[in-house]
Design a protein around this motif. Structure first.
Motif, short mmCIF file in Angstrom:
data_model
loop_
_atom_site.label_atom_id
_atom_site.label_comp_id
_atom_site.label_asym_id
_atom_site.label_seq_id
_atom_site.Cartn_x
_atom_site.Cartn_y
_atom_site.Cartn_z
N GLU A 19 0.88 -1.35 -0.04
CA GLU A 19 -0.05 0.11 0.00
C GLU A 19 0.86 1.36 -0.04
N GLU A 20 1.77 1.20 0.99
CA GLU A 20 2.77 2.41 1.07
C GLU A 20 3.39 2.58 -0.14
N ASP A 21 3.95 1.44 -0.89
CA ASP A 21 4.70 1.59 -2.26
C ASP A 21 3.68 2.13 -3.38
N ARG A 22 2.54 1.51 -3.36
CA ARG A 22 1.51 2.24 -4.38
C ARG A 22 1.36 3.89 -4.14
N ASN A 23 1.41 4.24 -2.90
CA ASN A 23 1.19 5.51 -2.38
C ASN A 23 2.69 6.46 -2.47
N LYS A 24 3.81 5.70 -2.86
CA LYS A 24 4.94 6.35 -3.18
C LYS A 24 5.63 6.75 -2.03
N ASN A 25 5.24 6.16 -0.71
CA ASN A 25 5.94 6.38 0.39
C ASN A 25 6.98 5.38 0.83
N TYR A 26 7.99 5.61 -0.26
CA TYR A 26 9.14 4.34 -0.51
C TYR A 26 9.77 3.98 0.72
N GLU A 27 10.20 5.07 1.61
CA GLU A 27 10.94 4.66 2.70
C GLU A 27 10.37 3.68 3.64
N GLU A 28 8.99 4.18 3.89
CA GLU A 28 8.07 3.56 4.60
C GLU A 28 7.80 1.90 4.12
N ALA A 29 7.77 1.83 3.26
CA ALA A 29 7.34 0.75 2.31
C ALA A 29 8.68 -0.18 2.57
N LEU A 30 9.87 0.28 2.42
CA LEU A 30 11.02 -0.38 2.41
C LEU A 30 11.22 -1.00 3.85
N ARG A 31 11.07 -0.11 4.71
CA ARG A 31 11.09 -0.62 6.29
C ARG A 31 9.76 -1.85 6.50
N LEU A 32 8.92 -1.56 6.03
CA LEU A 32 7.78 -2.55 6.27
C LEU A 32 8.13 -4.01 5.44
N TYR A 33 8.76 -3.85 4.21
CA TYR A 33 9.03 -5.04 3.45
C TYR A 33 9.84 -5.85 4.12
N GLU A 34 11.16 -4.98 4.68
CA GLU A 34 12.32 -5.79 5.55
C GLU A 34 11.68 -6.41 6.82
N HIS A 35 10.66 -5.77 7.40
CA HIS A 35 10.24 -6.28 8.70
C HIS A 35 9.26 -7.70 8.42
#
Length: 438
Positions: A19-35
């Motif tokens: 969802e964050e990736d789609r909304n272009k919040n890339y840093e938050e998306a990266l953190r969530l993917y890794e977690h």
């Protein structure tokens, strides 16, 4: 945590990441993917049943990691200085990019091997669950908890401990203390490492794994590296040992306290039963060497209470004190075995009983409901005794016989202490020469 709930947590995290990736919040998306990938790896190691399930989770992990890498690259590119029109990137920059690209696959492979060492789920062991060992707990709080909570206290020359060695006879709670550290150090990354995580059959890979372990710890700091049975990795160097074993030890020495290596925010916690075999240089790098002795009488009393928990029992405080006196020379693990054996005595009574009688008590399924038709094992001469075996008793009507002092004494007679006198002499000598009381 159950399998479903761990996988559910991982799925929730990667769903949020997309969802964050789609909304272009890339840093938050990266953190969530890794977690999310960390939770998937935990499920693969401890909970996934069957190879098919593991393979599908691994495939998902690869997919999410690839996406995370792309996001990371785009974030890096976004932070680069804009290139002037008509200019191209310098050769040096291109060279460094290609170098890092060529190094990355191997580093990723080694770090993925070590990813399983990260403890994702907390063991839920609190300081209060550890009986006695006050000096050891204080030293660990000083090294782990205080620097995280009050970082301004540890500035200038006042720096937290970088290495703590817990040594003592087997079964005294060294690994259990490490579990308490993992639970209580909320903001820290806890690495639980054994020799199998770091030793490889390929030449040169073992020391790379050691280096990558410390690199991972630096990336996730504040972090704690716990090495159980540290003597298997860091025994004294000699002319007879293999070249690979010597190189692993050398890499450990360099990473723990070598030139150009930043150890700020990293604590190496070691545990061993035979500290006298450790290499002198490794021993020096463990700045605090804490002796975890056999439990004293008051600690043994606390252990009996902790292990009995809320099991129905007729034991009084005086009975527990008597048991604590009788278990001189027993380790914490020995006491847990005595109590576990005693807790099985009521089950054995049910199994061997030939007569049962009706009693009044709380219903096994719903303790708030009191029933008059519960059955408990008894002797044939008891009033109201009915001849029957446990096979004839309804599962909802069995009243659990309480644990008695006789049960405890019977278990104590058959369970002997496991600690060797010769080892105790060596441990006391090591404590006098190099250690401190825990």
């Amino acid at each position: 945590m159950a399998t479903g709930s761990t996988l559910q947590k991982a799925i929730e995290l990667v769903t949020k990441a997309t969802e964050e990736d789609r909304n272009k919040n890339y840093e938050e998306a990266l953190r969530l993917y890794e977690h999310g990938v960390e939770y998937f790896l935990h499920a693969i190691k401890y909970e996934a049943q069957g190879e098919k399930a593991k393979e599908s989770i691994r495939a998902k992990c690869c997919q999410y990691l690839e996406r995370a890498e792309k996001i990371k690259e785009s974030i890096k590119k976004g932070k680069k200085k804009p290139v002037k029109e008509g200019d191209t990137e310098s050769k040096d920059e291109k060279k460094s990019d290609s170098d890092s690209d060529s190094d990355d696959p191997e580093k990723k492979k080694l770090q993925s091997k070590l990813a399983d060492a990260i403890v994702v789920e907390k063991p839920h062991v609190k300081w209060s669950d550890v009986a006695g060992l006050d000096a050891a707990k204080e030293a660990l709080k000083e090294a782990v908890i205080l620097p995280i909570k009050f970082p301004h206290l540890f500035t200038g020359k006042r720096i937290p401990w970088k290495g703590i060695l817990l040594f003592g006879p087997p079964g005294t709670g060294k690994s259990y203390l490490a579990k308490a550290v993992a639970t209580e150090a909320n903001n820290s990354t806890f690495f639980s490492v054994s020799s199998s995580d770091l030793v490889s059959k390929w030449l040169g890979e073992s020391e790379k794994l050691v280096r990558n372990l410390f690199d991972l710890a630096r990336q996730h700091k504040p972090s704690i590296i716990f090495i159980d049975e540290v003597d298997s990795l860091c025994s004294a160097r000699s002319d007879n040992e293999s070249e690979s074993a010597r190189r692993i030890k050398t890499e450990f020495l360099v990473q723990m306290q070598g030139v150009g290596n930043d150890t700020e925010g990293i604590l190496v916690l070691g545990a061993t039963n035979i500290p006298w075999v450790l290499d002198a240089a490794i021993r020096r790098r463990f700045e605090k060497r804490i002796y975890i002795p056999l439990p004293e009488e008051h600690a043994r009393l606390t252990m009996f209470k902790l292990h009995l928990g809320n099991t129905p029992t007729t034991l009084t405080e005086e009975d527990l004190r008597t048991l604590a006196k009788k278990t001189e020379g027993y380790s914490g693990a020995d006491i847990s075995i005595v109590v576990r054996d005693a807790l099985m005595q009521p089950v054995r009574k049910v199994q061997t009983a030939t007569h049962f009688k009706k009693v009044r008590g709380p219903c096994p399924k719903d303790p708030k409901t009191i029933r008059d038709d519960l059955l408990t094992p008894c002797s044939p001469g008891d009033p109201g005794a009915v001849e029957m075996s446990w096979m004839d008793v309804d599962g909802d009507k069995l009243y659990e016989p309480p644990v008695t002092m006789n049960d405890m004494l019977r278990s104590l007679a058959t369970s002997k202490p496991t600690v060797n006198e010769d080892d105790m002499v060596k441990l006391d000598k090591f404590k006098e020469d190099f250690g401190q009381e825990g």
